[in-house]
Scaffold this active site. Structure first.
Site, PDB file in Angstrom:
ATOM      1  CG  HIS A   1      -1.911   0.978   1.403  1.00 33.78           C
ATOM      2  ND1 HIS A   1      -1.645   2.291   1.691  1.00 33.78           N
ATOM      3  CD2 HIS A   1      -3.265   0.871   1.302  1.00 33.78           C
ATOM      4  CE1 HIS A   1      -2.790   2.946   1.765  1.00 33.78           C
ATOM      5  NE2 HIS A   1      -3.789   2.119   1.514  1.00 33.78           N
TER       6      HIS A   1
ATOM      7  CG  ASP B   1       0.365  -2.490   6.006  1.00 28.98           C
ATOM      8  OD1 ASP B   1      -0.551  -2.582   6.849  1.00 28.98           O
ATOM      9  OD2 ASP B   1       0.223  -1.950   4.891  1.00 28.98           O
TER      10      ASP B   1
ATOM     11  CE  LYS C   1      -7.224  -0.198   6.015  1.00 24.77           C
ATOM     12  NZ  LYS C   1      -8.053   0.332   4.938  1.00 24.77           N
TER      13      LYS C   1
ATOM     14  CB  CYS D   1      -3.607   3.174  -1.563  1.00 26.00           C
ATOM     15  SG  CYS D   1      -4.764   4.485  -1.207  1.00 26.00           S
TER      16      CYS D   1
END
Lengths: 461, 168
Positions: A173, A250, A276, A416
């Site tokens: 991302h 991540d 999220k 993204c």
């Protein structure tokens, strides 16, 4: 006045006329579902009753929310936790000598403990941030500051310069790419990347060559927000640590969807975002191994992160406070802890299994539609519950519009991840992403309308 | 299940233009000094603009060549190259048909009408006599998220014209 702390979890009276009793009972959900492996369809329907936003018509159709990979929805209990904080305990944390301030500090730190336990970390390894992106920037700027000599000898580990290498992957991302590009530009270090193969998985052979003794940091995503694959973090950590490089994970697409144990994974840093995983916006989490956070210079400085200050300098607090300058996101942290309680109550292993089922259903469905290409690996490779597709001859934006007209919310664009799309030979894609409240029927509706896209736009059928 | 709303938005004219892509060229290199000089020798002033829709990544490059000056300035050359949704690609094709060969003043008047219609949220009934195929984009004005798609080529055109603006 004496502050009486209400019980931590269910805020509602079980006798309330609420749409569902989910997450309000001490009874494990497994007792009701009849299966401890996955979420039954009855259970998914009960879960949906906790999410008011899901119950609405969009363009005359029941909303099918298939964009949880971008942001998830909030259960009532999470919204109530935030409201309860403002109604009963709102005060400045870590300062003040009054009852309310103690109460606020207590729930704020209890939230940290809840989130820490959720990802297998210690409390002092959890730093609150505004979002995951800020967490990546925090660490990249801490490296920068160390490279300028801040942090003293303890921070040598974070010092970068010419000849040092930062390694990322081609599937990151932008938030786990651009901060590292900028760090390389600031320090003179070289940015390298592990390529993605045509099937959307990492080229691990190349990874073995790219990770070398000059590598100081590997930044990698746990699960791809585009191709849905779960990367072999165990192997990457072993390879990176073998050359004495730090690993930055991540976890934005993994923390919400699988049982995450950061200590067991062995990563040095990790980030994930609250919104999220059923939580509110404005809150993210940075995890760092205790000994690394203790050695790392701060990024944002100011109030709340110091011990003593004079006009020439300051001494800093120990982590995590060292990295939490200024007034904190107190209500959001508390609401995130409530979201984590909701997820834990439901069971992360069961959520993972359920989403793997949904992922399979998506993959089977989209690959059966002529002219629709699935990005990433097909059946046989576990994925989180998402699938990004390219409809031949129809731009993703048009696909998304067509689906929206039928009440189906998906993400369109590059998500993204421009470099990954470029590698896969497309500029944009259409992504359906699921969560614990997604029904089979919603996936089937998505598939049915997706099949109508190419005929409507007059391309190959 | 194809709804009438979808047919309103994606009118056949739009879908046809998205396919025919009138005025689209396979390559549109950056304008360099050589190209500008060659055009100038032929009495044409060239300008080019590249625009990106950051929401979806759509992009377009529009090249304009003007001959004549003042009120006589005319769009003699028009070419575009882009990648994007059917709305933005069809809009570029319609733009080509609308402004090629017109005077700068005429094309600017069309641009104003087109923009006004798209910003009207469906309240302006377009005059097909004046707008021609561009009137088909009236349905887009009901979808605020898509107005940018339809405007993208026109914004590039406007930016290119601006580069060629003569001092007042």
């Amino acid at each position: 006045m004496t502050f009486v702390a209400p019980p931590p979890a269910p805020a509602r009276d079980p006798s309330d006329q609420t749409p569902s009793d989910h997450a309000q009972t001490d009874q494990p959900l497994t007792d009701r579902s009849g299966s401890d492996l996955t979420l039954s369809s009855d259970e998914v329907l009960r879960i949906r009753n906790d999410f008011p936003v899901l119950h609405q018509l969009v363009n005359g159709h029941p909303l099918a929310y298939l964009d949880s990979g971008a942001t998830s929805q909030n259960p009532i209990s999470v919204m109530e936790a935030e409201q309860e904080y403002y109604e009963q305990r709102n005060a400045a944390v870590h300062r003040g000598a009054h009852t309310l301030a103690f109460a606020a500090t207590e729930v704020f730190e209890a939230a940290r403990a809840t989130v820490a336990a959720f990802v297998g970390a210690a409390e002092n390894e959890i730093v609150w941030t505004s979002n995951a992106t800020e967490g990546v920037n925090l660490v990249s700027y801490a490296f920068s500051n160390a490279s300028l000599g801040l942090g003293g000898p303890a921070a040598t580990r974070f010092r970068l310069g010419t000849g040092d290498e930062i390694v990322v992957t081609e599937m990151e991302h932008h938030s786990n790419l651009i901060p590292w590009q900028q760090l390389a530009l600031r320090t003179g270090a070289t940015l390298r990347f592990i390529p993605v193969r045509a099937d959307g998985t990492l080229d691990m052979t190349a990874a073995g060559e790219i990770l070398n003794p000059r590598t100081r940091l590997l930044a990698v995503t746990h699960a791809s927000n585009v191709v849905g694959t779960i990367n072999p973090i165990d192997d990457l950590v072993a390879m990176a640590h073998a050359v004495d490089a730090l690993v930055f994970l991540d976890a934005c697409q993994s923390a919400p969807h699988l049982a995450l144990d950061l200590t067991a994974l062995g990563v040095d840093f990790a980030v994930f975002s609250g919104h999220k995983m059923l939580g509110p916006t404005g809150i993210g989490v940075l995890y760092g191994k205790a000994e690394l956070l203790a050695a790392m210079p701060p990024f944002l400085t100011g109030g709340s992160m110091i011990t003593t200050v004079d006009m020439q300098g300051a001494e800093f607090l120990a982590p995590p406070q060292r990295f939490e300058a200024g007034t904190q996101r107190i209500s959001q942290a508390i609401a995130l802890a409530s979201a984590v309680d909701y997820l834990s109550h439901t069971g992360m292993h069961r959520i993972r299994t359920r989403e793997a089922e949904l992922g399979r259903r998506l993959v089977e469905g989209v690959t059966a539609i002529p002219g629709v290409r699935l990005l990433g690996p097909g059946l046989g490779v576990e994925r989180i519950g998402l699938a990004a597709v390219d409809v031949a001859g129809v731009h993703a934006h048009d696909v998304g519009q067509f689906l929206d007209e039928a009440g189906i919310a998906v993400r369109v664009g590059h998500h993204c991840a421009q470099p990954l799309h470029k590698k896969l030979g497309v500029t944009a894609s259409t992504r359906a992403s699921t969560y614990l409240y997604t029904t089979d029927d919603e996936v089937d509706r998505f598939l049915a309308v997706l099949a109508e896209v190419a005929p409507f736009f007059g391309v190959s059928r | 299940m194809t709804s009438s709303a979808m047919q309103q938005l994606y009118q056949q004219i739009i879908l046809d233009h998205a396919k025919s892509a009138n005025g689209a060229v396979a390559e549109l290199a950056a304008l360099d000094a050589d190209a500008a000089t060659a055009a100038s020798a032929a009495g044409v002033r060239l300008a080019q603009s590249h625009q990106v829709n950051t929401t979806c990544g759509d992009e377009i490059t529009v090249r304009v060549g003007l001959s004549g000056t003042g009120a006589d300035a005319r769009i003699d050359e028009f070419a575009w190259r882009g990648a994007g949704c059917s709305i933005s690609m069809a809009s570029a094709s319609v733009l080509n048909d609308t402004v090629r060969g017109t005077t700068v003043a005429e094309s600017e008047a069309m641009l104003d009408l087109f923009r006004e219609m798209l910003r009207s949220r469906g309240t302006i009934e377009p005059d097909e006599e004046v707008l021609g195929d561009a009137a088909a984009f009236a349905g887009v004005s009901k979808y605020p998220a898509r107005v940018k798609c339809a405007m993208l080529p026109w914004v590039a055109f406007e930016a290119a014209l601006l580069q060629l603006a003569e001092p007042a």
